[in-house]
Structure formats: C-alpha cells, structure tokens
Design a protein around this motif. Structure first.
Motif, PDB file in Angstrom:
ATOM      1  N   VAL A 255       0.886  -1.603  -0.150  1.00 30.66           N
ATOM      2  CA  VAL A 255      -0.034   0.013   0.315  1.00 30.66           C
ATOM      3  C   VAL A 255       0.737   1.218   0.164  1.00 30.66           C
ATOM      4  CG1 VAL A 255      -1.470   1.479   1.085  1.00 30.66           C
ATOM      5  CG2 VAL A 255      -2.370  -0.859   1.120  1.00 30.66           C
ATOM      6  N   GLN A 256       2.066   1.192   0.476  1.00 39.27           N
ATOM      7  CA  GLN A 256       2.390   2.492   1.425  1.00 39.27           C
ATOM      8  C   GLN A 256       3.417   2.859  -0.350  1.00 39.27           C
ATOM      9  OE1 GLN A 256       5.776   0.943   4.219  1.00 39.27           O
ATOM     10  NE2 GLN A 256       6.008   3.572   4.614  1.00 39.27           N
ATOM     11  N   ASN A 257       4.032   1.115  -1.045  1.00 34.59           N
ATOM     12  CA  ASN A 257       5.260   1.657  -2.097  1.00 34.59           C
ATOM     13  C   ASN A 257       4.528   1.140  -3.622  1.00 34.59           C
ATOM     14  OD1 ASN A 257       7.347   1.966   0.013  1.00 34.59           O
ATOM     15  ND2 ASN A 257       7.326  -0.550   0.231  1.00 34.59           N
ATOM     16  N   MET A 258       3.889   1.107  -3.974  1.00 31.15           N
ATOM     17  CA  MET A 258       2.885   1.098  -4.693  1.00 31.15           C
ATOM     18  C   MET A 258       2.345   2.292  -5.689  1.00 31.15           C
ATOM     19  SD  MET A 258       1.169  -2.591  -5.271  1.00 31.15           S
ATOM     20  CE  MET A 258       0.609  -3.196  -7.281  1.00 31.15           C
ATOM     21  N   PRO A 259       2.982   3.125  -6.414  1.00 29.53           N
ATOM     22  CA  PRO A 259       1.550   4.011  -7.055  1.00 29.53           C
ATOM     23  C   PRO A 259      -0.373   3.409  -7.011  1.00 29.53           C
ATOM     24  CG  PRO A 259       2.939   2.771  -8.822  1.00 29.53           C
ATOM     25  CD  PRO A 259       2.842   2.510  -7.977  1.00 29.53           C
ATOM     26  N   GLU A 260      -0.067   3.058  -7.085  1.00 24.87           N
ATOM     27  CA  GLU A 260      -2.208   3.202  -7.131  1.00 24.87           C
ATOM     28  C   GLU A 260      -2.300   3.730  -6.055  1.00 24.87           C
ATOM     29  OE1 GLU A 260      -0.160   0.973  -8.253  1.00 24.87           O
ATOM     30  OE2 GLU A 260      -0.634   0.030  -9.647  1.00 24.87           O
ATOM     31  N   LYS A 261      -3.517   4.558  -5.968  1.00 24.34           N
ATOM     32  CA  LYS A 261      -4.608   4.974  -4.708  1.00 24.34           C
ATOM     33  C   LYS A 261      -5.203   3.723  -4.590  1.00 24.34           C
ATOM     34  CE  LYS A 261      -5.901   9.244  -3.944  1.00 24.34           C
ATOM     35  NZ  LYS A 261      -5.775   9.667  -2.566  1.00 24.34           N
ATOM     36  N   MET A 275      -1.835   1.034   7.883  1.00 29.37           N
ATOM     37  CA  MET A 275      -2.074   1.123   6.117  1.00 29.37           C
ATOM     38  C   MET A 275      -2.066   2.312   6.013  1.00 29.37           C
ATOM     39  SD  MET A 275      -3.609  -2.080   4.299  1.00 29.37           S
ATOM     40  CE  MET A 275      -3.000  -3.794   3.586  1.00 29.37           C
ATOM     41  N   GLN A 276      -3.114   2.678   6.720  1.00 28.50           N
ATOM     42  CA  GLN A 276      -3.605   3.714   6.190  1.00 28.50           C
ATOM     43  C   GLN A 276      -2.779   5.023   7.363  1.00 28.50           C
ATOM     44  OE1 GLN A 276      -7.326   4.120   5.506  1.00 28.50           O
ATOM     45  NE2 GLN A 276      -5.701   5.617   4.349  1.00 28.50           N
ATOM     46  N   GLN A 277      -2.395   4.795   8.563  1.00 26.49           N
ATOM     47  CA  GLN A 277      -0.957   5.189   9.162  1.00 26.49           C
ATOM     48  C   GLN A 277       0.187   5.290   8.168  1.00 26.49           C
ATOM     49  OE1 GLN A 277       0.864   3.761  12.596  1.00 26.49           O
ATOM     50  NE2 GLN A 277       0.095   4.614  13.815  1.00 26.49           N
ATOM     51  N   SER A 278       0.296   4.556   7.366  1.00 24.94           N
ATOM     52  CA  SER A 278       1.538   4.118   6.584  1.00 24.94           C
ATOM     53  C   SER A 278       2.133   5.284   5.719  1.00 24.94           C
ATOM     54  CB  SER A 278       2.082   3.023   6.856  1.00 24.94           C
ATOM     55  OG  SER A 278       1.856   2.422   5.732  1.00 24.94           O
ATOM     56  N   ALA A 279       0.403   5.449   5.148  1.00 27.97           N
ATOM     57  CA  ALA A 279      -0.068   5.556   3.574  1.00 27.97           C
ATOM     58  C   ALA A 279      -1.562   6.414   3.761  1.00 27.97           C
ATOM     59  CB  ALA A 279      -0.381   5.001   2.809  1.00 27.97           C
ATOM     60  N   PRO A 280      -1.487   7.775   4.761  1.00 32.75           N
ATOM     61  CA  PRO A 280      -3.247   7.594   4.479  1.00 32.75           C
ATOM     62  C   PRO A 280      -3.636   8.353   3.375  1.00 32.75           C
ATOM     63  CG  PRO A 280      -0.737   9.597   5.063  1.00 32.75           C
ATOM     64  CD  PRO A 280      -0.529   8.520   4.508  1.00 32.75           C
ATOM     65  N   ASP A 281      -2.996   8.973   2.113  1.00 31.46           N
ATOM     66  CA  ASP A 281      -3.573   9.666   0.814  1.00 31.46           C
ATOM     67  C   ASP A 281      -4.292   7.979   0.050  1.00 31.46           C
ATOM     68  OD1 ASP A 281      -1.442   8.573   0.703  1.00 31.46           O
ATOM     69  OD2 ASP A 281      -1.260   9.463  -1.208  1.00 31.46           O
ATOM     70  N   LYS A 282      -4.155   7.121   0.776  1.00 28.27           N
ATOM     71  CA  LYS A 282      -4.274   5.478   0.015  1.00 28.27           C
ATOM     72  C   LYS A 282      -6.402   5.418   0.375  1.00 28.27           C
ATOM     73  CE  LYS A 282      -0.678   5.245  -2.392  1.00 28.27           C
ATOM     74  NZ  LYS A 282       0.175   4.220  -2.430  1.00 28.27           N
ATOM     75  N   ILE A 283      -6.957   4.715  -0.802  1.00 24.34           N
ATOM     76  CA  ILE A 283      -8.033   4.425  -0.481  1.00 24.34           C
ATOM     77  C   ILE A 283      -8.050   2.450  -0.218  1.00 24.34           C
ATOM     78  CG2 ILE A 283     -10.541   4.222  -1.528  1.00 24.34           C
ATOM     79  CD1 ILE A 283      -9.475   7.228  -3.441  1.00 24.34           C
ATOM     80  N   LEU A 284      -8.778   2.045   0.827  1.00 29.59           N
ATOM     81  CA  LEU A 284      -8.812   0.823   0.984  1.00 29.59           C
ATOM     82  C   LEU A 284     -10.382   0.601   0.626  1.00 29.59           C
ATOM     83  CD1 LEU A 284      -5.985   1.144   4.079  1.00 29.59           C
ATOM     84  CD2 LEU A 284      -5.492   0.720   1.491  1.00 29.59           C
ATOM     85  N   ILE A 285     -10.351  -0.919   0.454  1.00 27.01           N
ATOM     86  CA  ILE A 285     -11.334  -1.024   0.597  1.00 27.01           C
ATOM     87  C   ILE A 285     -10.908  -2.859   0.899  1.00 27.01           C
ATOM     88  CG2 ILE A 285     -13.630  -1.785  -1.219  1.00 27.01           C
ATOM     89  CD1 ILE A 285     -13.078   0.241  -3.365  1.00 27.01           C
TER      90      ILE A 285
END
Ligand code: 13P
Ligand code: SF4
Length: 350
Positions: A255-261, A275-285
C-alpha cells in the motif's frame, strides 16, 4: 495424499460480533485513565507490549507509544527476543505468546487473554499430527508458526507467511520432500510457486477462508483501477486474483510503495489502521467475505484477535495473570525448529 481435518467451527467459535458485544463499554475518559495506568506499569515493571496488526488499533497505538512493537508474527518473535524488557505482553493469539516463550525462556510472557487461539492451531492437534509425521519419515516437516508448541517440537522447520516460500524453495533445491502443515491454502500457494514435492495438511484460517472470489470479481468490476492485496491464507481462487500476495507486513508495504491510489484488501480489517497510518492518502476497500445473500462469522476480523483488550493488559500488569507456559522438554525441541527460521531469515537479509 493429504490429511483431512474436520472441525465444526460454528459450535466452537464465538463470532466477532459476540466478542465485541461482550466487551464492557467505557467512556473515553475511563479509557484514557486505563491507558495512563498501563503506561505507568509498563515502565515500572520493565515490560513491553508486542501487538499483532490484527488487534484493536487502541492496542496498536499503545504498543507504538510505549516502545513496543506492532508487526507480523515473524517480527513479533524477533522483537520479543531482542528486547531488554524482562516481561513481554503479547497481544495476539496463543501461538504468538508461545513462540515468544519458546525463544525467550528467561523472560516472563503474558497475554491479555489466554483463550485467544487460532483455527489453524486448533485444526492441527499434536496427537493427530505426530503420527502423521511418523508415517512419512522421508519428509522434512515444515510447519506454519500458527501451531502449538508441541507441533513445532515435532517439526524440522517453523515458517511464517513472510518467509515460507523462500524456505520451501531452499529445501526443494536440496531435493527434500516436504510435509507441510497446517494451512492448506498457504501450502497450495507455495506449491504453485515453488513446484516443490509437498504433502499438505488440510486445516485453514476461519477468517481468510471466508473471502470469496466471485464477490471479489464483482467488486473489482466496480473499482477497475484498484489493486488487489491478498494474504495467502485465503482460498486459492482469491489468491489467483491478487496483484500482491503476502504477509501482513508485505501487504502494508505494498500500500505504501505501489503508485496506485485504491486497494482491495483480503485480510483482517484491523490491518487498515497501519495501512492508513503509513499511507494516509490511499483508499482501502475490504475484500468481500460472501456473495449475494451470504453470511460470515468472522467478517474479516478474527474473533480471537478481538479478545485482546486494555482491561486484559491491565490485569496482566496488576495481577500477574495469564502467564504463558511451555513445558521445558517441548520448548527445547520447538526452539530448534523456530530458531532455524530466525537464522534463515537473518542469512537471507545479509
Ligand atoms: P502474519 O505472519 O502475516 O502476520 O500472519 C499471521 C496470521 O495469523 C494471519 O492470519
Ligand atoms: Fe488464526 Fe486466522 Fe485468526 Fe490469523 S486470522 S490468528 S490464522 S484464525
């Protein structure tokens, strides 16, 4: 040939909802007081909190804030051993507490709730497993960390999901035939990658077993740009749809390293906190645990992991309850197979 195990889970496992409902409700002021008291006692008793990613985010935050660790089962084992603390509190499931004790006999190891077990551990009883190994003396016995100390004591190797494929590749390169236990899905996944000669025990993780490929396909159609991250305890049909298959730590790194959102995640949903802590701008489903009209027991959260609470940690610190013990003759044998894992992990890191 494989070994079948049949367990009627619905009778023996409380649902995650039942566990959550049974917890006392406390105000946020009471919770703050509880946390402050635990922090004080951790320092006073030279104790450290080691938590798995599937535990309540409140416990994960507490472990982080007090110099403990939040990690996968491999790193939990490493951290407990290396820590200067003489008391380790393991927020996770029973095999994680036992592994800490196996590796650190000189330390006292406790758990917030000793009833917190794992369907893989329950699905591989030592009384059944040992004769099965004895019947296949030409096989190298490799067990997943999610097993009892007695099962580890019968094994040649212990592995975790983060390193299992590399260990099997190594053994296969030496021409070894493998007896693998207990997770059939992880076993099948490793076999598909390595082509190793593997005899598979047939237990499974009750949480990951509920992820469904057909429902995942429908979800993917709604989110065509999303990448699919899957823990290898999931059914093979789900694993086949993954962009990344990996341990909890490996999925967080993805989640942190892949470019996808956007990511669809097939593992226990409490991992979303890290996951959210290390990549706050990503959307997790959350990956779906059933198709139309289906029901789930665990619903992407492990009931046993949910048994870990602040109150349980306080009880450990105030009353010294819930100490993890492992019989010394079992521990010594389990130490060999578990230490082999740590040595192998250190050798490939170099
Ligand atoms: P990890 O080793 O990936 O943390 O997995 C442990 C576990 O119990 C997964 O269900
Ligand atoms: Fe065991 Fe599955 Fe819970 Fe992990 S999530 S502890 S494998 S039952």
């Amino acid at each position: 040939m494989s070994k079948q195990v049949t367990i009627n889970w619905s009778e023996s496992v409380p649902s995650t909802d039942e566990i959550e409902r049974s917890k006392p409700t406390i105000s946020s002021a009471q919770q703050d007081q509880l946390i402050a008291r635990i922090k004080h006692l951790l320092i006073e008793q030279n104790a450290v909190l080691v938590a798995h990613y599937y535990t309540d985010p409140i416990l994960q935050q507490l472990a982080d804030e007090t110099g403990g660790c939040v990690s996968d089962s491999l790193e939990m084992a490493r951290f407990g051993k290396a820590s200067p603390a003489n008391k380790i509190i393991v927020a996770g499931v029973r095999f994680m507490g036992e592994t800490a004790k196996i590796l650190s006999p000189e330390k006292s190891v406790y758990m917030p709730n000793l009833e917190a077990t794992c369907s893989l551990d329950l699905g591989c009883a030592a009384e059944d497993f040992i004769p099965f190994c004895d019947a296949h003396p030409d096989h190298t016995v490799v067990v997943y960390a999610n097993t009892s100390a007695k099962v580890k004591a019968r094994a040649d190797w212990v592995v975790t999901s983060g390193i299992a494929t590399k260990v099997i590749e190594h053994l296969a390169s030496e021409g070894k035939k493998i007896l693998w236990a207990p997770d059939r899905h992880l076993g099948k996944y490793i076999q598909s990658i390595t082509n190793a000669d593997m005899l598979l025990w047939q237990a499974s993780c009750i949480v990951h077993d509920e992820f469904r490929a057909d429902a995942l396909l429908t979800l993917k159609e709604k989110h065509p740009d999303a990448k699919v991250l899957v823990h290898p305890e999931s059914p093979y049909t789900v694993v086949e749809m993954a962009d990344v298959v990996g341990s909890t730590t490996q999925l967080i790194s993805a989640v942190q390293n892949m470019p996808e959102k956007t990511f669809i995640v097939a593992t226990d949903n409490r991992i979303f906190y890290k996951m959210q802590q290390s990549a706050p701008d990503k959307i997790l489903i959350e990956a779906p645990t059933g198709g139309a009209g289906a029901t789930c027991t665990m619903c992407a959260h492990c009931s046993w992991m949910a048994m870990n609470t602040l109150q349980g940690i306080l009880e450990v610190l105030e009353q010294g309850s819930n100490e993890v013990t492992v019989a010394e003759e079992v521990r010594l044998k389990a130490f060999e197979s578990t230490q082999r894992l740590l040595d192998f992990a250190a050798s490939i890191k170099k």
